[in-house]
Design a protein around this motif. Structure first.
Motif, mmCIF file in Angstrom:
data_model
loop_
_atom_site.group_PDB
_atom_site.id
_atom_site.type_symbol
_atom_site.label_atom_id
_atom_site.label_comp_id
_atom_site.label_asym_id
_atom_site.label_seq_id
_atom_site.Cartn_x
_atom_site.Cartn_y
_atom_site.Cartn_z
ATOM 1 N N ILE A 44 0.837 -1.198 0.000
ATOM 2 C CA ILE A 44 0.000 0.000 0.000
ATOM 3 C C ILE A 44 0.872 1.249 0.000
ATOM 4 N N ALA A 45 1.896 1.268 0.835
ATOM 5 C CA ALA A 45 2.772 2.435 0.902
ATOM 6 C C ALA A 45 3.495 2.657 -0.417
ATOM 7 N N ILE A 46 4.076 1.602 -0.965
ATOM 8 C CA ILE A 46 4.827 1.740 -2.218
ATOM 9 C C ILE A 46 3.897 2.099 -3.369
ATOM 10 N N ALA A 47 2.744 1.419 -3.449
ATOM 11 C CA ALA A 47 1.818 1.652 -4.561
ATOM 12 C C ALA A 47 1.245 3.058 -4.514
ATOM 13 N N THR A 48 0.992 3.586 -3.325
ATOM 14 C CA THR A 48 0.435 4.937 -3.229
ATOM 15 C C THR A 48 1.437 5.988 -3.690
ATOM 16 N N PHE A 49 2.686 5.853 -3.253
ATOM 17 C CA PHE A 49 3.721 6.774 -3.722
ATOM 18 C C PHE A 49 3.905 6.661 -5.233
ATOM 19 N N ALA A 50 3.959 5.434 -5.742
ATOM 20 C CA ALA A 50 4.156 5.228 -7.185
ATOM 21 C C ALA A 50 2.982 5.757 -7.988
ATOM 22 N N ALA A 51 1.775 5.534 -7.497
ATOM 23 C CA ALA A 51 0.591 6.006 -8.217
ATOM 24 C C ALA A 51 0.554 7.527 -8.279
ATOM 25 N N TYR A 52 0.934 8.173 -7.187
ATOM 26 C CA TYR A 52 0.967 9.638 -7.190
ATOM 27 C C TYR A 52 2.005 10.156 -8.179
ATOM 28 N N ALA A 53 3.182 9.517 -8.210
ATOM 29 C CA ALA A 53 4.218 9.943 -9.150
ATOM 30 C C ALA A 53 3.778 9.721 -10.591
ATOM 31 N N VAL A 70 1.294 -2.374 -15.544
ATOM 32 C CA VAL A 70 0.004 -2.992 -15.841
ATOM 33 C C VAL A 70 0.196 -4.341 -16.532
ATOM 34 N N ALA A 71 1.225 -4.432 -17.386
ATOM 35 C CA ALA A 71 1.478 -5.692 -18.092
ATOM 36 C C ALA A 71 1.849 -6.819 -17.133
ATOM 37 N N LEU A 72 2.403 -6.482 -15.976
ATOM 38 C CA LEU A 72 2.754 -7.511 -14.994
ATOM 39 C C LEU A 72 1.522 -8.215 -14.428
ATOM 40 N N LEU A 73 0.351 -7.619 -14.608
ATOM 41 C CA LEU A 73 -0.869 -8.255 -14.120
ATOM 42 C C LEU A 73 -1.178 -9.557 -14.849
ATOM 43 N N LEU A 115 -4.817 0.379 -9.662
ATOM 44 C CA LEU A 115 -6.032 0.918 -9.062
ATOM 45 C C LEU A 115 -5.824 2.331 -8.524
ATOM 46 N N LEU A 116 -4.744 2.525 -7.792
ATOM 47 C CA LEU A 116 -4.523 3.822 -7.156
ATOM 48 C C LEU A 116 -4.141 4.899 -8.157
ATOM 49 N N ARG A 117 -3.393 4.521 -9.192
ATOM 50 C CA ARG A 117 -3.024 5.528 -10.191
ATOM 51 C C ARG A 117 -4.260 6.048 -10.908
ATOM 52 N N ASN A 118 -5.184 5.164 -11.269
ATOM 53 C CA ASN A 118 -6.398 5.607 -11.942
ATOM 54 C C ASN A 118 -7.247 6.492 -11.037
ATOM 55 N N PHE A 157 -8.104 -1.440 -1.770
ATOM 56 C CA PHE A 157 -6.916 -2.262 -2.035
ATOM 57 C C PHE A 157 -6.434 -2.950 -0.770
ATOM 58 N N ALA A 158 -6.550 -2.291 0.381
ATOM 59 C CA ALA A 158 -6.148 -2.908 1.649
ATOM 60 C C ALA A 158 -6.984 -4.146 1.937
ATOM 61 N N VAL A 159 -8.282 -4.069 1.682
ATOM 62 C CA VAL A 159 -9.150 -5.227 1.900
ATOM 63 C C VAL A 159 -8.764 -6.364 0.962
ATOM 64 N N PHE A 160 -8.589 -6.062 -0.325
ATOM 65 C CA PHE A 160 -8.230 -7.099 -1.290
ATOM 66 C C PHE A 160 -6.901 -7.753 -0.931
#
Length: 236
Positions: A44-53, A70-73, A115-118, A157-160
């Protein structure tokens, strides 16, 4: 023979006591908690920072980096098990909490960033630009504006992530192996099935105990969904 269901003397907690204290469910419950909390907080911490950037900061290769993430999904999880396990064995961290923390964080990051970037990218541009004009740094904008307004996406995302980590068996089985000292509830339930066979009453009690934490997390985070939606509302 029909038994009166309102005859409370027939009910007993012996199966739960057997699973918790004699079969090791209590220790496995704590192990799952130790595994799930960091494996949820870290991505969550890493994804939130990355999504903001990726959403609001201009730098070369931003779109390419987002597309690669996204391709890694679409990369199957099973393709990474053997090479990652070999790397863990080389580093000497196989069978430890650190191994599953890193694995679950890496597996959850692509979805979290997507999810967070969108969501963060859909925040009002005028609000971000007004904060920048007032002299707010990127970090101030992130902590005081982006994170409070993004609580619905972060909570989702935290729940998932928490439910996936808590209910996981494959990753724990591969990276923890037979280390019972750090075995989560899913590994213990598998051992009960394999060792007990027809002892369904112990399996049922263990499964019910394993459901308590996911249910508590889900109902607790319902407040954050509502709070995040109210924080993102703007009066006209």
């Amino acid at each position: 023979m029909f038994v009166n269901p309102f005859e409370f003397t027939q009910f007993t907690f012996s199966n739960y006591q057997e699973v918790l204290f004699n079969q090791g469910m209590g220790q496995a419950f704590l192990n799952s908690l130790v595994i799930s909390v960091p494996a949820t907080v870290i991505p969550i911490a890493i994804a939130t920072f990355a999504a903001y950037a990726l959403a609001w900061m201009e730098f070369p290769g931003r779109q390419a980096l987002f597309i690669t993430t996204v391709a890694l999904l679409v990369v199957p999880l099973q393709m990474t098990l053997i090479p990652v396990l070999q790397a863990y064995n080389f580093l000497g961290i196989s069978g430890t909490y650190l191994a599953v923390w890193l694995a679950h964080s890496a597996y959850g990051l692509p979805l979290g960033v997507y999810l967070l970037r969108n969501y963060i990218g859909s925040l009002p541009r005028d609000l971000i630009e007004a904060a920048a004009v007032d002299g707010a740094s990127y970090l101030n904008v992130f902590t005081r504006i982006v994170v409070p307004l993004s609580m619905p996406a972060i909570a989702s995302f935290a729940v998932f992530q928490f439910l996936w980590v808590w209910n996981d068996l494959l990753v724990a089985l591969v990276y923890l192996g037979g280390n019972q000292d750090v075995a989560p509830v899913t590994l213990l339930l598998r051992n009960i099935v394999g060792d007990r066979g027809q002892a369904w009453y112990l399996l049922t009690a263990g499964a019910f105990i394993s459901m308590l934490m996911p249910m508590a997390v889900f109902f607790a985070l319902q407040r954050y969904f509502v709070r995040g939606l109210l924080a993102g509302s703007v009066k006209g």
